[in-house]
Design an enzyme around this catalytic site. Structure first.
Site, PDB file in Angstrom:
ATOM      1  N   CYS A  61      -2.243  -3.546   3.791  1.00 33.87           N
ATOM      2  CA  CYS A  61      -2.899  -4.626   3.038  1.00 33.87           C
ATOM      3  C   CYS A  61      -2.529  -6.023   3.549  1.00 33.87           C
ATOM      4  O   CYS A  61      -3.040  -6.466   4.568  1.00 33.87           O
ATOM      5  CB  CYS A  61      -2.578  -4.470   1.558  1.00 33.87           C
ATOM      6  SG  CYS A  61      -3.762  -5.333   0.465  1.00 33.87           S
ATOM      7  N   GLU A  87      -3.985   2.083  -0.492  1.00 31.53           N
ATOM      8  CA  GLU A  87      -2.632   1.611  -0.815  1.00 31.53           C
ATOM      9  C   GLU A  87      -2.240   1.969  -2.254  1.00 31.53           C
ATOM     10  O   GLU A  87      -3.064   1.957  -3.158  1.00 31.53           O
ATOM     11  CB  GLU A  87      -2.589   0.087  -0.638  1.00 31.53           C
ATOM     12  CG  GLU A  87      -1.240  -0.538  -0.955  1.00 31.53           C
ATOM     13  CD  GLU A  87      -1.267  -2.066  -0.921  1.00 31.53           C
ATOM     14  OE1 GLU A  87      -0.193  -2.658  -0.768  1.00 31.53           O
ATOM     15  OE2 GLU A  87      -2.359  -2.647  -1.056  1.00 31.53           O
ATOM     16  N   LYS A 108       6.119  -1.483   3.628  1.00 36.19           N
ATOM     17  CA  LYS A 108       5.324  -2.697   3.823  1.00 36.19           C
ATOM     18  C   LYS A 108       6.224  -3.892   4.156  1.00 36.19           C
ATOM     19  O   LYS A 108       7.161  -4.205   3.425  1.00 36.19           O
ATOM     20  CB  LYS A 108       4.514  -2.979   2.557  1.00 36.19           C
ATOM     21  CG  LYS A 108       3.502  -4.103   2.661  1.00 36.19           C
ATOM     22  CD  LYS A 108       2.719  -4.186   1.364  1.00 36.19           C
ATOM     23  CE  LYS A 108       1.605  -5.209   1.412  1.00 36.19           C
ATOM     24  NZ  LYS A 108       0.853  -5.229   0.123  1.00 36.19           N
TER      25      LYS A 108
END
Length: 259
Positions: free
Chosen positions: A144, A41, A110
């Site tokens: 994540c 990431e 995200k």
């Protein structure tokens, strides 16, 4: 399907150094025989969020250009972890995916922003799923903190994803959560999980890797150490059908009870 996890240290706020390193590592993974290369990431800038206006990748153009070039050159797919991007004046944590022909097949921002690392103060959240096809196989990518939302991953596997990629900058102090959650997501979704975490440190956190590839039965096929490395694992997609036939979780769901 040979999948390469590229576990990296990231130079805080230095895109030039990070792009140079990532290009070198992707080339190395391709020469080792990888067909899919997976990155961590926010590898272009790390979490230097206060300087995003100076250092974020504008419209993702530098990232997309690099991935398209390398995918074509080596006939590999790249699940590009994520990078900080500036799009239409806003900042995002964005994953790009290229196929073997060098085509962008996915762009994902995200969806769940992590307040403990101040993402919500600097970034905008995405609002779309991240399903894509590589080599005729349906796959998905999350980023994540998305890992902590099992319903988000289930949405993707209900739509056919057989491999879920999870790039991360997951701090070492919560690494036990990382390992347990990854294994649980593989078992409950009867899919492969390919997770790549960074190593090293930034001004606020330390990271110790422990990237993982997990099979649909929950078997850990590989777990990384706490240093930079490239690991290639041969993922046997046919295992998914075996698991889903023996324990038919998807057909036994009672969706009417889950509202």
């Amino acid at each position: 399907m040979k999948v390469a996890c590229v576990q990296l240290d990231i130079d805080f706020g230095n895109p030039q150094a990070n792009f140079s390193k990532v290009e070198k590592k992707i080339r190395e993974a391709a020469l080792l025989g990888a067909k899919i290369v997976v990155l961590p990431e926010m590898w272009n800038t790390a979490y230097d969020l206060t300087r995003l206006n100076e250092i974020a990748d504008v419209e993702g153009e530098q990232t997309k250009s690099l991935f398209k070039k390398l995918s074509k050159e080596y006939q590999i797919s790249i699940v590009g972890g994520s990078v900080s991007t500036k799009k239409s004046g806003e900042f995002y944590n964005t994953m790009y995916v290229t196929n073997e022909a060098g085509e962008i097949v996915a762009e994902y921002d995200k969806a769940h922003l992590f307040k403990l690392m101040d993402e919500h103060h600097y970034l905008e959240a995405g609002n779309s799923k991240n399903l894509f096809d590589l080599a005729g196989i349906q796959m998905a990518g999350i980023i994540c903190y998305d890992l902590r939302f099992p319903e988000w991953i289930r949405v993707h596997t209900l739509n056919g994803a057989k491999i879920v990629f999870v790039p991360a900058q997951w701090p070492d102090k919560r690494i036990d959560h990382w390992k347990i959650l990854l294994q649980a997501r593989a078992i409950e979704n009867q899919c492969f999980i390919v997770a790549v975490n960074r190593v090293g440190s930034d001004p606020n956190n330390s990271f110790n890797g422990n990237s993982m590839i997990i099979a649909p039965w929950g078997e850990v096929l590989w777990v990384g150490g706490n240093e930079e490395m490239i690991q290639i694992v041969d993922v046997q997609i046919e295992q998914i059908e075996e698991v889903r036939t023996r324990i038919p979780v998807f057909s036994d769901r009672r969706e009417e009870l889950y509202k």
